[in-house]
Design an enzyme around this catalytic site. Structure first.
Site: not given
Ligand SMILES: NC(=O)c1ccc[n+]([C@@H]2O[C@H](COP(=O)([O-])OP(=O)(O)OC[C@H]3O[C@@H](n4cnc5c(N)ncnc54)[C@H](O)[C@@H]3O)[C@@H](O)[C@H]2O)c1
Ligand SMILES: O=P(O)(O)OC[C@H](O)CO
Length: 308
Positions: A14, A110, A165, A228-230
């Site tokens: 993200w 979103g 969600k 979605s990972r969830n």
């Molecule tokens: N991937 C998506 O589609 C998406 C979309 C919207 C929101 N999100 C939200 O964004 C957040 C990150 O998701 P993601 O998909 O990028 O996950 P990811 O696993 O790809 O990345 C997680 C990031 O967090 C960092 N991190 C983890 N633990 C940490 C720590 N203790 N200190 C500092 N950094 C740390 C990791 O190094 C990495 O950069 C989550 O809360 C997720 O729900 C993800």
């Molecule tokens: O892969 P998830 O389940 O963390 O979903 C990613 C985003 O939250 C979707 O909006």
């Protein structure tokens, strides 16, 4: 718009997608990762916007690190994490706002599956803050022909939509994995939204926020996408795998697992009925099978759909 300097904290799926969106709009973007070579101080120095997109488990520690570095008083803090703090049950924006009471805090959330955004498919999101000017600036920074950004004055509602969600997405994955059909899925998602609204009300969120992009919108995206990972956690549990096995092979963060545990704790504290979340919790704990979870949900006491 004028070129803005943005520090993105977290180089996961993200964080990288948001960094790319801002870069494509011509802004100066610096990305910090705990494993990268750039120091946090160098990355946030002079940034007008600091956006955190790290996993929930790192938020409190990151907030403490940022707090030890002097910031310009106008710096806007944006949080894009979807989770709850296990110690306090606080949301990420609450943690940021308590640490930085004089800075505007904006929630970005979103229906935003990062892989689709990285493929330049169109998407919409919400930026929410009590500080309208800050939300409008973040809106301008990220808006583009492929990313439509709306403002909203209910940060807690927007944040909880994206967080809660994830539990329903685990349940939706189970529903699809067990091939329960379209009627069952519609019932699950609709009652899931009712549960999200009820929980949100206990937090002071506005009900109508849950019917927007960050609530219903994200619920639909996440409950219907194998990206979605969830959802994947639930889908694989339906095939009999254990949570430990699934998480060992999951790339990235499935926040719903942690959120579910924290929410059960909070619901007990505040006496909030959360039947769906309870069954997801028991399933994740290995206390019941997916079929038993379904039976327990279907055989609860019958009742009115709403208490008007
Ligand atoms: N991937 C998506 O589609 C998406 C979309 C919207 C929101 N999100 C939200 O964004 C957040 C990150 O998701 P993601 O998909 O990028 O996950 P990811 O696993 O790809 O990345 C997680 C990031 O967090 C960092 N991190 C983890 N633990 C940490 C720590 N203790 N200190 C500092 N950094 C740390 C990791 O190094 C990495 O950069 C989550 O809360 C997720 O729900 C993800
Ligand atoms: O892969 P998830 O389940 O963390 O979903 C990613 C985003 O939250 C979707 O909006």
């Amino acid at each position: 718009m004028q070129k803005t300097t943005i520090a993105i904290l977290g180089a996961g799926a993200w964080g990288q997608a948001l960094a790319d969106l801002a870069s494509q709009n011509g802004h100066e973007v610096r990305v910090w990762s705990r494993r990268g070579s750039a120091t946090l101080e160098a990355v946030i120095s002079g940034a007008e916007i600091i956006l955190s997109a790290i996993a929930m488990k790192g938020v409190s520690d990151l907030v403490s690190q940022v707090k030890s570095i002097p910031l310009s008083p106008n710096t806007i803090l944006v949080t894009a994490t979807k989770g709850l703090d296990p110690q306090t049950t606080s949301t990420p924006s609450q943690i940021w706002q308590i640490a930085f009471p004089d800075h505007p805090v904006v929630v970005l959330s979103g229906p935003n599956l990062s892989q689709e955004i990285q493929e330049s498919l169109p998407a919409a999101t919400v930026v929410a803050s009590e500080n309208t000017a800050a939300a409008e600036l973040v809106q301008l920074v990220f808006s583009s022909p492929i990313f439509r950004v709306y403002t909203n004055p209910d940060p807690i509602g927007v944040e909880l939509g994206g967080t809660l969600k994830n539990i329903m997405a685990i349940a939706a994955g189970v529903c699809d994995g067990l091939h329960l059909g379209t009627n069952a899925k519609a019932a699950l998602v609709t009652r899931g939204l009712t549960e999200m609204v009820r929980i949100g009300q206990s937090w002071g969120a506005k009900t109508e926020t849950f019917y927007g992009l960050s609530g219903l919108g994200d619920l639909l995206a996440t409950c219907n996408s194998p990206l979605s990972r969830n959802y994947q956690v639930g889908y694989q549990m339906a095939s009999g795998k254990t949570l430990t096995e699934i998480l060992a092979h999951t790339a990235g963060t499935a926040e719903g697992v942690n959120t579910c545990q924290v929410l059960v704790q909070r619901a007990q504290q505040y006496t909030i009925p959360i039947p769906l979340t309870q069954q997801v919790y028991r399933l994740l704990q290995g206390e019941i099978t997916p079929r038993q979870a379904l039976e327990e949900l279907m055989l609860r006491d019958i009742k009115p759909e709403y208490h008007y």
